[in-house]
Design an enzyme around this catalytic site. Structure first.
Site, PDB file in Angstrom:
ATOM      1  N   ARG A  69      -1.970   3.570  16.802  1.00 37.66           N
ATOM      2  CA  ARG A  69      -1.938   4.903  16.130  1.00 37.66           C
ATOM      3  C   ARG A  69      -3.204   5.669  16.323  1.00 37.66           C
ATOM      4  NH1 ARG A  69      -2.637   3.992  10.296  1.00 37.66           N
ATOM      5  NH2 ARG A  69      -0.704   5.288   9.752  1.00 37.66           N
ATOM      6  N   GLU A  81       5.302   9.735  13.733  1.00 42.07           N
ATOM      7  CA  GLU A  81       4.961   8.706  12.499  1.00 42.07           C
ATOM      8  C   GLU A  81       5.274   9.554  11.350  1.00 42.07           C
ATOM      9  OE1 GLU A  81       1.700   5.827  11.915  1.00 42.07           O
ATOM     10  OE2 GLU A  81       1.787   6.358  10.068  1.00 42.07           O
ATOM     11  N   HIS A 133      -4.233  18.424   0.579  1.00 36.43           N
ATOM     12  CA  HIS A 133      -5.581  17.428   0.073  1.00 36.43           C
ATOM     13  C   HIS A 133      -6.013  17.759  -1.056  1.00 36.43           C
ATOM     14  CE1 HIS A 133      -8.045  14.240   0.647  1.00 36.43           C
ATOM     15  NE2 HIS A 133      -7.398  13.485   1.919  1.00 36.43           N
ATOM     16  N   GLU A 140     -10.615   4.078   8.807  1.00 36.97           N
ATOM     17  CA  GLU A 140     -10.720   3.800   7.471  1.00 36.97           C
ATOM     18  C   GLU A 140     -11.131   2.281   7.349  1.00 36.97           C
ATOM     19  OE1 GLU A 140      -7.031   4.869   5.665  1.00 36.97           O
ATOM     20  OE2 GLU A 140      -7.638   6.919   5.389  1.00 36.97           O
ATOM     21  N   ASP A 172      -2.903  14.263   6.796  1.00 36.99           N
ATOM     22  CA  ASP A 172      -2.176  12.936   6.226  1.00 36.99           C
ATOM     23  C   ASP A 172      -1.054  13.101   5.411  1.00 36.99           C
ATOM     24  OD1 ASP A 172      -2.022  10.422   5.610  1.00 36.99           O
ATOM     25  OD2 ASP A 172      -3.892  10.032   4.360  1.00 36.99           O
ATOM     26  N   GLU A 187       0.986  -1.234   0.189  1.00 37.39           N
ATOM     27  CA  GLU A 187       0.150  -0.161   0.030  1.00 37.39           C
ATOM     28  C   GLU A 187       0.921   1.204   0.180  1.00 37.39           C
ATOM     29  OE1 GLU A 187      -3.493  -0.220   2.559  1.00 37.39           O
ATOM     30  OE2 GLU A 187      -3.841   1.909   2.580  1.00 37.39           O
ATOM     31  N   ARG A 188       0.679   2.116  -0.915  1.00 33.36           N
ATOM     32  CA  ARG A 188       1.378   3.383  -1.165  1.00 33.36           C
ATOM     33  C   ARG A 188       3.029   3.025  -1.375  1.00 33.36           C
ATOM     34  NH1 ARG A 188      -3.022   5.367  -2.247  1.00 33.36           N
ATOM     35  NH2 ARG A 188      -4.668   5.527  -0.925  1.00 33.36           N
ATOM     36  N   LYS A 219       0.854  10.852  13.613  1.00 33.93           N
ATOM     37  CA  LYS A 219       1.374  11.140  12.158  1.00 33.93           C
ATOM     38  C   LYS A 219       1.899  12.693  12.472  1.00 33.93           C
ATOM     39  CE  LYS A 219      -0.871   8.525   8.773  1.00 33.93           C
ATOM     40  NZ  LYS A 219      -1.768   8.552   7.618  1.00 33.93           N
ATOM     41  N   ARG A 267     -12.221  17.402  10.180  1.00 33.23           N
ATOM     42  CA  ARG A 267     -11.230  16.188  10.412  1.00 33.23           C
ATOM     43  C   ARG A 267     -10.116  16.169  11.111  1.00 33.23           C
ATOM     44  NH1 ARG A 267      -9.021  12.318   5.315  1.00 33.23           N
ATOM     45  NH2 ARG A 267      -7.489  11.620   6.528  1.00 33.23           N
ATOM     46  N   GLU A 285       3.695   9.228  -0.688  1.00 29.84           N
ATOM     47  CA  GLU A 285       2.514   8.939  -1.286  1.00 29.84           C
ATOM     48  C   GLU A 285       1.456  10.395  -1.699  1.00 29.84           C
ATOM     49  OE1 GLU A 285      -0.392   7.717   1.906  1.00 29.84           O
ATOM     50  OE2 GLU A 285      -2.220   8.222   0.870  1.00 29.84           O
ATOM     51  N   TRP A 305     -13.212  13.462   2.295  1.00 31.36           N
ATOM     52  CA  TRP A 305     -12.607  12.726   1.169  1.00 31.36           C
ATOM     53  C   TRP A 305     -12.366  13.854  -0.098  1.00 31.36           C
ATOM     54  CZ3 TRP A 305     -15.718   7.724   1.527  1.00 31.36           C
ATOM     55  CH2 TRP A 305     -15.240   6.826   2.769  1.00 31.36           C
TER      56      TRP A 305
HETATM   57  C1  GCV Z   1      -2.565   2.417   5.417  1.00 25.06           C
HETATM   58  C2  GCV Z   1      -3.874   7.255   4.280  1.00 25.06           C
HETATM   59  C3  GCV Z   1      -3.460   6.533   3.117  1.00 25.06           C
HETATM   60  C4  GCV Z   1      -3.854   5.045   3.455  1.00 25.06           C
HETATM   61  C5  GCV Z   1      -3.214   4.439   4.473  1.00 25.06           C
HETATM   62  C6  GCV Z   1      -3.675   5.440   5.799  1.00 25.06           C
HETATM   63  C7  GCV Z   1      -3.098   5.086   7.208  1.00 25.06           C
HETATM   64  O1  GCV Z   1      -5.290   7.284   4.311  1.00 25.06           O
HETATM   65  O2  GCV Z   1      -3.927   6.861   1.888  1.00 25.06           O
HETATM   66  O3  GCV Z   1      -3.224   4.392   2.226  1.00 25.06           O
HETATM   67  O4  GCV Z   1      -3.596   3.273   5.057  1.00 25.06           O
HETATM   68  O5  GCV Z   1      -3.479   6.775   5.524  1.00 25.06           O
HETATM   69  O6  GCV Z   1      -2.156   5.914   7.510  1.00 25.06           O
HETATM   70  O7  GCV Z   1      -3.555   4.269   7.672  1.00 25.06           O
END
Ligand code: GCV
Length: 736
Positions: free
Chosen positions: A349, A412, A546, A316, A390, A192-193, A385, A361, A418, A568
């Protein structure tokens, strides 16, 4: 006859040239990036003589897999740089490199200095020019074998950078306890990413086959002090917790162990339910609690030094304590309780936002976590994060940093780019990471930087850490490009020492990755440092965020407004219309400013501060409002978009000017990627200007070129096969 010698000379010259060009070609072929910053290329001249005199042999006073890894690294590094294999010797001579801990010889403390060794702690080291058994030696001293390994890497790095070795007096220790790479790798090897191929973790062939690449990965991590790896995606599969997969993880752990690396797994909050082994996932259910304890026991039987778990809960689509009307702390503590008897930790997290919540958000995690301060178990780290949204090109720091003094807070960051052009755009993230680390939260007055929050010094924590979402894959160069390797390197350096200078780190990386040629080092470092501001300018200037296209997050999509959840959609973030642009997060808007310490909130409320870096993140302004720059909002926006494109143009021409100083393979790849980046910076700029002009209805200032295409053209661009998408996609968008 007269011409013969000439012909002979000519033939000889041609032959030499042929040999040289074959050698060059072979050399060029070898420069595929696999060796990262551990190339150990031959050192010549005075630097070679100086190094050779201080590397006549390697004497290790103790023995263990870690010591053997240190000796092997020294041996191969010295062989590469100075020629002539040394191996391990038992005889100390002038120029020996001696490695030892005080338990291996009491003499170590005397030579290295007892105070220095005490300061080195469990993982630090001292590298000292001293005398040993009457000989002039370089002593690598540490309290534990892993410190010897880190010291060996440091000595090799000094040699690679041709630094003086005559009177070495280097002592260092990590500021953070956990320095972890999080791989978002799935069991089927997709990432993923991920933009550097497939997962390097070939679980299908484990535990039987151990790819030699695992060892090279571990060496690279250890060389910059990374001491933890999470093998799998935070959007986790429970398969890793099955007995067959635990055996696979154990096999990998055995490869990582000699390099001081502990292994961790991402787990689903309701793993037992997901695996069909309990009837519920309720953390209060005794069967669920017993399952986690038994699972932890099983893992620790296979991997006695297992690090612990990482959990993405209530985010998510992932299950979490909210499903059972419990708090994040209650959910975390149940799993942490199973790890505690084994000394394991839980990284929990804070990246959560509600499925239905009208609230801004970027405030949601703060509102949910802050009241829980003091309620998390001692072996839990809340992993936050860098920003509240994000991993955008630039965000203000997450307001949770410093806001939970009785909680272990871990940072993080994302190495895989990404939202920053994947692996083709040259963006040096050391600058971004350092900006975050040096951000002053004012949690306890001035000087309460994020670095001091996460190193535990601000609130007296000892369980500390920093995680980086890995950019590593099966690409030969590991990271998808040569310059993306710098982000892996910089992450390790900054997780070791969050006060590290990103410019110095870039310079060290360039010298080890390319060469010590000052005519190369200075322009490349300069290019790297400019690259971060460039991407902010051509993607999201003035605090925008974003506004990328749906799903893949690669190209621009500020016009997107059709996704099912408001947050989104890019239009949710920029609020551009005929009147103005920006998200009002002051007291008249969402009041996200209130989540920061008053000193920080005051600064962010000031529309003249911080070179306007966070302006539209916090303020909705009229297009015609005048800024400190003297320009209107509209003119400043278009000016910055254009500036981003010209900075990339400058980076590309600076790279071109270095052609003769760089091997062809790495020169070509970077030049080609910079070409892509120029075209795509232009695309971002033009698409965003076309869209925002459709809102502002204002003309472009003199000197600001019109977009190449009409807005509709940009809106029609589709990228169906962009790599690295999540499954299922958190944007739930149309496939591009
Ligand atoms: C692993 C964002 C990314 C997702 C990622 C998420 C996260 O939304 O687009 O791919 O999922 O962050 O950090 O959990």
């Amino acid at each position: 006859m007269i011409f013969r010698p000439v012909l002979t000379v000519r033939c000889a010259l041609l032959a030499i040239m042929a040999v040289v060009s074959v050698a060059q070609a072979a050399d060029a072929l070898a420069e595929d990036g696999y060796q990262l910053w551990l190339r150990y290329t031959p050192v010549a001249g005075a630097a070679r003589d100086a190094a050779a005199a201080r590397a006549t042999g390697i004497v290790a006073l103790g023995d263990s897999p870690v010591v053997r890894a240190a000796v092997a690294e020294l041996d191969s590094g010295l062989t590469g740089m100075l020629g002539g294999a040394r191996g391990r010797s038992t005889v100390v001579a002038d120029g020996s490199i001696v490695l030892g801990t005080p338990t291996q010889s009491p003499e170590v403390a005397a030579r290295a200095g007892a105070l220095r060794l005490a300061a080195a702690g469990a993982e630090g080291f001292v590298v000292q020019s001293t005398r040993w058994q009457g000989h002039a030696v370089t002593l690598i001293a540490a309290n534990r074998d892993v410190g010897l390994l880190y010291g060996a890497f440091r000595l090799l790095a000094l040699m690679q950078r041709h630094e003086p070795l005559t009177t070495l007096d280097v002592h260092d220790a990590p500021h953070l306890k956990l320095r972890v790479l999080d791989h978002w790798d799935n069991p089927d090897r997709s990432i993923e990413r991920g933009y550097a191929g497939q997962s390097i973790w070939d679980f299908w062939r484990l535990p039987g086959y151990l790819d030699p690449r695992y060892t090279d990965y571990a060496r690279a991590d250890a060389s910059v002090g990374i001491n933890g790896v999470v093998f799998n995606n935070v959007s986790a599969s429970s398969v890793y917790l099955t007995p067959r997969w635990i055996a696979k993880v154990a096999a990998l752990a055995a490869v990582m162990r000699p390099y001081g690396i502990r292994v961790y797994l991402s787990v689903l909050f309701n793993s037992s339910l997901d695996l069909g082994e309990t009837k519920s996932g309720d953390p209060r259910d005794p069967a669920v609690i017993a399952w986690w304890h038994a699972k932890a026991d099983e893992i620790y039987r296979a991997i006695p030094d297992f690090g612990g778990f990482l959990v993405k809960a209530d985010s998510e689509g992932q299950p979490g304590p909210r499903d059972y009307h419990l708090t994040q702390a209650q959910g975390a503590n149940m799993i942490a309780g199973a790890l505690a008897p084994h000394g394991g930790v839980l990284m929990w997290r804070a990246f959560i936002y509600a499925t239905q919540d009208a609230q801004d958000r970027v405030r949601q995690a703060y509102r949910e976590f802050k009241p829980l301060d003091g309620q998390f178990a001692p072996n839990v780290l809340v992993q936050i994060k860098n920003g509240p949204l994000d991993f955008q090109p630039r965000e203000p720091v997450h307001p949770l940093f410093g806001a939970m003094p009785r909680t272990n807070e871990m940072l993080e960051v994302q190495l895989t780019k990404e939202y920053l052009g994947f692996s083709t755009h040259l963006v040096y993230l050391g600058a971004l990471f350092s900006e975050v680390l040096q951000w002053d939260t004012f949690a306890h007055g001035a000087g309460s930087t994020v670095a001091h929050v996460i190193d535990g010094s601000l609130d007296g924590h000892t369980l500390t850490g920093m995680a980086g979402v890995s950019n590593v894959g099966t690409d030969r160069d590991w990271a998808g490009s040569i310059f993306d390797q710098a982000d892996w390197y910089a992450f390790g350096r900054l997780a070791w020492d969050p006060e590290g200078d990103p410019k110095q780190i870039a310079s060290d990386w360039v010298r080890m990755t390319f060469s010590n040629d000052p005519a190369l080092v200075a322009p490349v470092v300069n290019m790297m440092l400019r690259s971060r501001e460039a991407v902010v300018d051509y993607m999201t200037p003035l605090g925008l965020a974003h506004i990328m296209a749906t799903g893949h997050h690669y190209g621009p999509g500020p016009w997107i407004s059709n996704l099912s959840r408001p947050e989104w959609n890019p239009v949710y973030y920029h609020h551009a219309d005929a009147n103005g642009i920006g998200f009002d997060r002051t007291a008249t808007g969402s009041d996200a400013l209130a989540d920061y310490a008053p000193e920080v909130a005051r600064r962010l409320a000031d529309t003249t501060a911080d070179d306007l870096k966070y302006l539209l993140w916090f303020h909705h302004l009229r297009w015609s409002d005048h800024l400190v720059s003297g320009r209107t909002v509209w003119d400043e926006l278009t000016f910055r978009y254009s500036r981003g494109v010209s900075t990339v143009r400058g980076m590309a021409s600076s790279w071109d000017s270095l052609k003769s100083r760089i091997d062809p393979q790495r020169f070509y790849e970077t030049a080609a990627f910079l070409g892509e980046q120029q075209a795509e910076a232009q695309w971002w700029r033009d698409a965003c200007i076309a869209y925002f002009a459709s809102q502002s209805k204002l003309p472009l200032a003199a000197g600001i070129a019109a977009p190449e295409h009409p807005l509709a053209w940009y809106e029609e661009q589709v990228y169906r096969y962009a790599p690295g998408r999540s499954q299922p996609d958190p944007d739930h968008g149309v496939a591009h």
